[in-house]
Design an enzyme around this catalytic site. Structure first.
Site, PDB file in Angstrom:
ATOM      1  N   LYS A 188       0.859  -1.179   0.000  1.00 53.92           N
ATOM      2  CA  LYS A 188       0.000   0.000   0.000  1.00 53.92           C
ATOM      3  C   LYS A 188       0.901   1.236   0.000  1.00 53.92           C
ATOM      4  CE  LYS A 188      -2.707   3.430   1.305  1.00 53.92           C
ATOM      5  NZ  LYS A 188      -2.186   4.808   1.464  1.00 53.92           N
ATOM      6  N   GLY A 241       6.095   5.599   8.989  1.00 55.86           N
ATOM      7  CA  GLY A 241       5.262   6.792   8.944  1.00 55.86           C
ATOM      8  C   GLY A 241       5.059   7.391  10.319  1.00 55.86           C
ATOM      9  N   SER A 242       3.925   7.974  10.540  1.00 50.75           N
ATOM     10  CA  SER A 242       3.674   8.728  11.766  1.00 50.75           C
ATOM     11  C   SER A 242       3.327   7.820  12.936  1.00 50.75           C
ATOM     12  CB  SER A 242       2.521   9.713  11.549  1.00 50.75           C
ATOM     13  OG  SER A 242       1.281   9.022  11.466  1.00 50.75           O
ATOM     14  N   THR A 245      -0.500   6.961  13.102  1.00 48.37           N
ATOM     15  CA  THR A 245      -0.922   5.847  12.262  1.00 48.37           C
ATOM     16  C   THR A 245      -0.376   4.532  12.794  1.00 48.37           C
ATOM     17  OG1 THR A 245      -1.044   7.281  10.321  1.00 48.37           O
ATOM     18  CG2 THR A 245      -0.887   4.914   9.921  1.00 48.37           C
ATOM     19  N   GLU A 264       8.397   1.747  11.921  1.00 47.17           N
ATOM     20  CA  GLU A 264       9.478   2.742  11.933  1.00 47.17           C
ATOM     21  C   GLU A 264       8.788   4.092  11.894  1.00 47.17           C
ATOM     22  OE1 GLU A 264      11.428   5.658  10.915  1.00 47.17           O
ATOM     23  OE2 GLU A 264      12.053   4.743   9.033  1.00 47.17           O
ATOM     24  N   CYS A 299      13.162  10.739   7.991  1.00 51.84           N
ATOM     25  CA  CYS A 299      12.859  10.241   9.337  1.00 51.84           C
ATOM     26  C   CYS A 299      14.016  10.453  10.303  1.00 51.84           C
ATOM     27  CB  CYS A 299      12.514   8.753   9.284  1.00 51.84           C
ATOM     28  SG  CYS A 299      11.036   8.377   8.320  1.00 51.84           S
ATOM     29  N   GLU A 398       7.987  16.207  16.318  1.00 51.23           N
ATOM     30  CA  GLU A 398       8.559  16.140  14.973  1.00 51.23           C
ATOM     31  C   GLU A 398       7.842  17.112  14.041  1.00 51.23           C
ATOM     32  OE1 GLU A 398      10.032  12.562  12.110  1.00 51.23           O
ATOM     33  OE2 GLU A 398       7.910  12.508  12.663  1.00 51.23           O
TER      34      GLU A 398
END
Length: 499
Positions: A188, A241-242, A245, A264, A299, A398
């Site tokens: 995805k 990602g965040s 999520t 991660e 990141c 962040e």
């Protein structure tokens, strides 16, 4: 790289992208599509399928069927290696096309994108292709009448949710080891940057990957991502990602089949500079690059600069000088060093973070504003904020943009205390000539990656993973393989004199 070739490629129309399911290009079940806007100029680039839950369920069913009939997992390791090596060759042969397509989609400067995206992706796939026939099972030390064997088996169906900032590179970090171990994968991509990763998936089929072994569904995370996370037929879920999520995906796992989830997530990485750094001018240049390349959308970006108080003003001046020398602009120009912000929404958030930092007492010593509005694109000046206290919002949250928070320290102990004063633990760095101090800092900073007298550049031979709220598990290196295998014990009683 040739600017003329890049300009020719950027002028080419981009075809619409459909899902890739069971080896076929498939439109969304309801025919819906999403417009793709380029952050370079804000103009429409193409359209992608807006996936539905039905689309994702179909992709998962295809992946499960491919795994159960062992069309890929049952192939000899040498055969799987051959396909993966061919895939890497195809990516490398089409590298410039892929890089330009990706830059038009997400705004990374082309000088970075060519190496980091198709370059690193091809290298990653080759690495795991070479490794796959060297992953052995084990024989346990047991009594003489017992044979204890440990088999390493593929987990089954892997769901991989990939971010927009380096889709090919991060995609390869997850796809390559998963496929090398014989799993099937449902991919995805981020709806904010799907194009180059979808093309990379198509190349896997061209390389000989059997239909259904790799399926890819585009669309919104709240729809297709949720369906993937809640599926009872997905065995492992991997995500970059965040944190928000990431938490949701763990909830989905708990609500469904307790699938393993590897994350991660974000970072607020400390870049610690001592007065005894071997070359403060070089440290300043690398510090600027470590936060401002790709407009800070990395990141592991060194978004917190901790500077020994005795050199604070002079060093910040050098970093400001380095930042102001970096050219912001069209990411498809070879002389651009800082490309576009991925979206207007992200740019607005970046600017809000700077405004809040200033309201909390920070001083903006350079940047802080939008650039090049006449282009229609999303660009921001590299921004440095001094006077940021360890508990300030800018030091704790962040941004994911070109914003550097600067905080002074007096002692080694204070540097460590500030470095560890966030919920994150993804990356960090220390600049010092002292070997003992370097070792103390590497051991003392709670993080997954720690640099010494540099920032960034770690290749695929070493793992990347976070601690704390930066996630779990590792991408890259042989350690990544552990996410995609199950250990099975065979405990055998050996009978004397019986064949």
């Amino acid at each position: 790289m040739d600017q003329t070739k890049i300009d020719t490629l950027r002028a080419q129309p981009v075809p619409c992208f459909s899902h890739l399911i069971d080896g076929q290009q498939v439109a969304a079940s309801d025919g819906a599509t999403m417009e793709v806007l380029s952050p370079i100029d804000g103009q429409a680039l193409t359209r992608i399928a807006r996936g539905t839950a039905t689309d994702m369920e179909r992709a998962i069913t295809s992946a499960r069927a491919a795994f159960e009939d062992r069309r890929w997992a049952g192939q000899p390791p040498a055969a799987r290696k051959k396909v993966l090596m061919k895939w890497a060759d195809l990516i490398e042969a089409d590298a410039l096309n892929l890089a330009v397509l990706g830059v038009r989609d997400n705004g990374t400067e082309i000088s970075m994108a060519l190496k980091a995206e198709p370059g690193f992706a091809a290298a990653t796939i080759r690495y795991y292709a070479e490794a796959l026939d060297k992953i052995y099972g084990e024989i346990a030390p047991t009594a003489g009448d017992i044979l204890g064997m440990i088999h390493k088996e593929p987990v089954g169906v892997v769901g991989a949710i990939i971010p927009w900032n380096f889709p090919m590179m991060i995609g390869a970090w997850k796809l390559a080891p998963a496929l090398a171990m014989g799993n099937s994968v449902v991919l995805k991509p981020s709806e904010m940057a799907s194009l180059s990763l979808m093309r990379m998936a198509e190349l896997a089929l061209e390389a000989g990957l059997p239909p259904g072994v790799l399926n890819a569904v585009t669309g919104e995370g709240a729809v297709v991502g949720e369906t993937l996370g809640l599926s009872m037929d997905v065995d492992v879920l991997v995500f970059t990602g965040s944190g928000q999520t990431g938490r949701r995906l763990m909830e989905y796992a708990a609500r469904s089949n307790l699938k393993r989830v590897y994350l991660e997530l974000g970072g607020k990485s400390p870049n610690i500079v001592f007065a005894d750094a071997p070359d403060l001018t070089e440290a300043a240049k690398v510090t600027a690059a470590g936060i401002f390349r790709n407009a800070g959308q990395v990141c592991v970006a060194g978004s917190r600069l901790l500077v020994e108080a005795s050199i604070h003003d002079a060093f910040v001046e050098e970093v400001v000088k380095a930042a102001q020398a970096m050219r912001v602009g069209d990411p498809l120009r070879l002389d651009t060093q800082i490309g576009a912000i991925n979206s207007e929404a992200q740019l607005a958030r970046n600017l809000q973070c700077v405004a809040k930092a200033e309201a909390e007492g920070g001083q903006i010593v350079t940047g802080g504003q939008r650039l090049l509005p006449e282009t229609g694109g999303s660009y921001m000046a590299p921004t440095i904020v001094t006077g940021v206290t360890p508990d300030a919002t800018l030091a704790q949250e962040e941004v994911f943009g070109p914003v550097l928070a600067v905080t002074p320290f007096e002692t080694d102990a204070e540097a460590l205390r500030i470095a560890n004063a966030t919920v994150y633990g993804l990356a960090g760095a220390v600049w010092t000539s002292g070997l003992s101090r370097a070792h103390r800092m590497v051991r003392g900073v709670r993080t997954g990656v720690m640099h010494v007298n540099t920032y960034g550049g770690a290749d695929g031979t070493v793992p990347l993973g976070g601690v704390g709220q930066s996630g779990n598990g590792s991408d890259k290196s042989l350690h990544a393989i552990d996410k995609y295998i199950n250990l099975k014990t065979a405990w055998m009683k050996l009978c004397r004199g019986v064949s």
